[in-house]
Design an enzyme around this catalytic site. Structure first.
Site, PDB file in Angstrom:
ATOM      1  N   LYS A   1       0.876  -1.174   0.000  1.00  9.06           N
ATOM      2  CA  LYS A   1       0.000   0.000   0.000  1.00  9.06           C
ATOM      3  C   LYS A   1       0.911   1.220   0.000  1.00  9.06           C
ATOM      4  O   LYS A   1       2.059   1.145   0.448  1.00  9.06           O
ATOM      5  CB  LYS A   1      -0.858  -0.001   1.270  1.00  9.06           C
TER       6      LYS A   1
ATOM      7  N   GLY B   1     -25.985   0.814   2.255  1.00  6.55           N
ATOM      8  CA  GLY B   1     -25.222   1.343   1.118  1.00  6.55           C
ATOM      9  C   GLY B   1     -25.689   0.698  -0.186  1.00  6.55           C
ATOM     10  O   GLY B   1     -24.904   0.531  -1.125  1.00  6.55           O
TER      11      GLY B   1
ATOM     12  N   GLY C   1     -27.377   1.695  -2.597  1.00  2.21           N
ATOM     13  CA  GLY C   1     -27.344   2.495  -3.815  1.00  2.21           C
ATOM     14  C   GLY C   1     -25.950   2.597  -4.415  1.00  2.21           C
ATOM     15  O   GLY C   1     -25.775   3.090  -5.536  1.00  2.21           O
TER      16      GLY C   1
ATOM     17  N   ASN D   1     -21.956   1.379  -5.725  1.00  2.00           N
ATOM     18  CA  ASN D   1     -21.508   0.539  -6.839  1.00  2.00           C
ATOM     19  C   ASN D   1     -21.627  -0.945  -6.541  1.00  2.00           C
ATOM     20  O   ASN D   1     -22.170  -1.704  -7.329  1.00  2.00           O
ATOM     21  CB  ASN D   1     -20.056   0.877  -7.199  1.00  2.00           C
ATOM     22  N   VAL D   2     -21.123  -1.368  -5.386  1.00  3.02           N
ATOM     23  CA  VAL D   2     -21.218  -2.785  -5.032  1.00  3.02           C
ATOM     24  C   VAL D   2     -22.653  -3.112  -4.628  1.00  3.02           C
ATOM     25  O   VAL D   2     -23.226  -4.116  -5.069  1.00  3.02           O
ATOM     26  CB  VAL D   2     -20.247  -3.146  -3.877  1.00  3.02           C
TER      27      VAL D   2
HETATM   28  P1  NAD Z   1     -19.756   3.561  -3.199  1.00  2.00           P
HETATM   29  O1  NAD Z   1     -19.260   4.869  -2.705  1.00  2.00           O
HETATM   30  O2  NAD Z   1     -20.136   3.413  -4.632  1.00  2.00           O
HETATM   31  O3  NAD Z   1     -21.038   3.114  -2.343  1.00  2.00           O
HETATM   32  C1  NAD Z   1     -21.187   3.346  -0.987  1.00  2.00           C
HETATM   33  C2  NAD Z   1     -22.638   3.700  -0.746  1.00  2.00           C
HETATM   34  O4  NAD Z   1     -22.833   3.855   0.653  1.00  2.00           O
HETATM   35  C3  NAD Z   1     -23.030   5.032  -1.387  1.00  2.00           C
HETATM   36  O5  NAD Z   1     -24.224   4.882  -2.126  1.00  2.00           O
HETATM   37  C4  NAD Z   1     -23.219   5.973  -0.198  1.00  2.00           C
HETATM   38  O6  NAD Z   1     -24.237   6.941  -0.412  1.00  2.00           O
HETATM   39  C5  NAD Z   1     -23.606   4.996   0.889  1.00  2.00           C
HETATM   40  N1  NAD Z   1     -23.362   5.468   2.259  1.00  2.00           N
HETATM   41  C6  NAD Z   1     -22.298   6.200   2.715  1.00  2.00           C
HETATM   42  N2  NAD Z   1     -22.424   6.415   4.032  1.00  2.00           N
HETATM   43  C7  NAD Z   1     -23.569   5.817   4.414  1.00  2.00           C
HETATM   44  C8  NAD Z   1     -24.233   5.683   5.651  1.00  2.00           C
HETATM   45  N3  NAD Z   1     -23.759   6.253   6.768  1.00  2.00           N
HETATM   46  N4  NAD Z   1     -25.387   4.984   5.692  1.00  2.00           N
HETATM   47  C9  NAD Z   1     -25.908   4.420   4.568  1.00  2.00           C
HETATM   48  N5  NAD Z   1     -25.313   4.514   3.373  1.00  2.00           N
HETATM   49  C10 NAD Z   1     -24.167   5.194   3.290  1.00  2.00           C
HETATM   50  O7  NAD Z   1     -18.651   2.494  -2.785  1.00  2.00           O
HETATM   51  P2  NAD Z   1     -18.499   0.995  -3.308  1.00  2.00           P
HETATM   52  O8  NAD Z   1     -17.442   0.945  -4.328  1.00  2.00           O
HETATM   53  O9  NAD Z   1     -19.837   0.435  -3.612  1.00  2.00           O
HETATM   54  O10 NAD Z   1     -17.913   0.287  -2.000  1.00  2.00           O
HETATM   55  C11 NAD Z   1     -18.736  -0.015  -0.893  1.00  2.00           C
HETATM   56  C12 NAD Z   1     -17.890  -0.640   0.216  1.00  2.00           C
HETATM   57  O11 NAD Z   1     -17.262  -1.831  -0.265  1.00  2.00           O
HETATM   58  C13 NAD Z   1     -16.754   0.256   0.703  1.00  2.00           C
HETATM   59  O12 NAD Z   1     -16.513   0.003   2.078  1.00  2.00           O
HETATM   60  C14 NAD Z   1     -15.560  -0.245  -0.098  1.00  2.00           C
HETATM   61  O13 NAD Z   1     -14.341   0.027   0.548  1.00  2.00           O
HETATM   62  C15 NAD Z   1     -15.849  -1.727  -0.145  1.00  2.00           C
HETATM   63  N6  NAD Z   1     -15.213  -2.415  -1.268  1.00  2.00           N
HETATM   64  C16 NAD Z   1     -15.517  -2.066  -2.545  1.00  2.00           C
HETATM   65  C17 NAD Z   1     -14.916  -2.736  -3.594  1.00  2.00           C
HETATM   66  C18 NAD Z   1     -15.257  -2.390  -5.019  1.00  2.00           C
HETATM   67  O14 NAD Z   1     -14.955  -3.184  -5.914  1.00  2.00           O
HETATM   68  N7  NAD Z   1     -15.898  -1.263  -5.300  1.00  2.00           N
HETATM   69  C19 NAD Z   1     -14.004  -3.774  -3.343  1.00  2.00           C
HETATM   70  C20 NAD Z   1     -13.733  -4.127  -2.032  1.00  2.00           C
HETATM   71  C21 NAD Z   1     -14.343  -3.435  -0.996  1.00  2.00           C
END
Ligand code: NAD
Length: 373
Positions: free
Chosen positions: A85, A185, A187, A189-190
């Site tokens: 990292k 969460g 809404g 991406n994941v």
């Molecule tokens: P993202 O930002 O697209 O989605 C996060 C969602 O959570 C958003 O819609 C946001 O509005 C919502 N949110 C934020 N704070 C909130 C709260 N207090 N209460 C309710 N909703 C809330 O992020 P992502 O890429 O979907 O990732 C989601 C999680 O998964 C993160 O913790 C990320 O580190 C982890 N992650 C993602 C990936 C990936 O491929 N994108 C891989 C490994 C881990």
């Protein structure tokens, strides 16, 4: 003579790192630290975070903690990657320049592939493009630049199969049909991709997100029901799937939980890994360690290194089912929390591969001939 107080080696040794690289360029305002935790399994891969750390010590501790986490994540996922990292000390809103990222890229290149970087909190694809001008050792880049693009669908798929492994353990069948699942969460991406997989199989979805616009898409497409922030942790349901932010499983939320399974993609869900892992076990809640179940993202970029193919990445992510099962088995066998069980699996794999690598292979036979051996 100027006196230095430099306890860095003590700190580095306590985390078990191989190498920590300080990168500096005063003119360009670059202050970065690259942490290479362990390269037994392969090159140390992990994103570059840009953050306004209060001091150098805080930055060092963050890079050591995060890079060590990457070692475990790659090892338990069965990938031939080590843990790394990087952190850049600075304000990601005001201090980004082309020069700063190109200078950082040159330091990455100088490590000859021992460290491979990617996007992380505070860095963007644009920043990666500058880094890529100076080094090949960048991954997780857009498809247009020869990369693997958005990893979220693969992360969501891995999370989905990980949920199924937990459901199998608790209910005796893989099916999520009719299971009540809370997605925090939803809404994101994941979250939205996960909701799709779950709803296609007939799960009953309860969703929450601070972004109501994004939530509307999930409600409209996957017949999900919106719940309040408080209900995320107190609603009577089968599974809680955090997909928003870290630290949500803590002293305050654990007593309220009525679910039987916690299995979601969010990073660092347990506020305190040891204490809260044990509390969940004591309460009879099956917890799928976050870095095990969300490894689809890492699997995706690993595939990029070998020439990207989404079908292959998804197939590899489907292996998360067996990995979660193995974690549960070790946890039951040794009567330890699942978090500790996955660490054990990772450490055993690193030890075994390290042991195997002690067997030397001498390809350069000429050397022996020249010396008349
Ligand atoms: P993202 O930002 O697209 O989605 C996060 C969602 O959570 C958003 O819609 C946001 O509005 C919502 N949110 C934020 N704070 C909130 C709260 N207090 N209460 C309710 N909703 C809330 O992020 P992502 O890429 O979907 O990732 C989601 C999680 O998964 C993160 O913790 C990320 O580190 C982890 N992650 C993602 C990936 C990936 O491929 N994108 C891989 C490994 C881990």
């Amino acid at each position: 003579m100027q006196k230095f107080s430099f306890p860095a080696f003590d700190t580095i040794e306590s985390y078990g790192h191989e190498q920590v690289v300080y990168c500096s360029n005063k003119e360009l305002g670059l202050k970065a630290i690259i942490g290479i935790h362990n390269t037994t399994l392969g090159p140390a891969l992990g994103g570059t975070r840009m953050w306004n750390y209060a001091n150098d010590d805080e930055a060092l501790k963050d890079v050591l903690r995060l890079s060590r986490g990457m070692t475990y994540k790659a090892a338990v996922a069965g990938l031939n990657l080590g843990g790394g990292k990087a952190v850049i000390i600075g304000d990601s809103k005001t201090q980004k320049t082309e020069g700063l990222f190109r200078a950082f890229g040159r330091f990455v290149e100088g490590l000859s592939g021992r460290y491979i970087t990617a996007e992380d909190v505070g860095t963007s694809i644009k920043d990666m493009e500058y880094i890529m001008m100076e080094t090949r050792h960048v991954t997780g880049v857009p498809i247009e630049l020869g990369g693997s693009g958005d990893p979220s669908p693969v992360t969501a798929y891995g999370t989905y199969v990980g949920i199924k492994a937990c459901v199998n353990e608790v209910y005796g069948s893989d099916s999520v049909k009719g299971k009540k699942i809370i997605v925090q969460g939803a809404g994101g991406n994941v979250g939205k991709h996960l909701c799709k997989y779950l709803s296609e199989e007939g799960a009953v979805l309860y969703v929450n997100d601070i972004d109501k616009e994004k939530l509307k898409y999930v409600v409209d497409n996957y017949k999900a029901q919106i719940i309040s922030d408080d209900e995320v942790f107190s609603k009577d349901a089968d599974i809680l799937s955090p997909a928003a932010l870290g630290g949500v499983i803590n002293d305050e939320t654990i007593p309220k939980l009525k679910v039987k399974i916690i299995a979601g993609a969010a990073n660092n869900q347990l506020e305190d890994e040891v204490k809260h892992g044990q509390m969940l076990k004591d309460k009879g809640i099956l917890y799928a360690p976050d870095y095990v179940i969300n490894a689809g993202g890492l699997i995706n970029v690993y595939n990029e290194l070998e020439g990207y193919n989404r079908e292959r990445a998804l197939k590899q992510a489907s292996g998360i089912y067996d990995i979660v099962k193995k974690v549960i088995d070790i946890s039951k066998r040794d009567n330890i929390p699942t978090e500790a069980a996955s660490k054990k699996i990772a450490e055993e794999r690193i030890n075994d591969v390290s042991n195997a690598k002690r067997i030397r292979i001498y390809r350069d036979v000429k050397l022996f001939k020249q010396r008349n051996i």
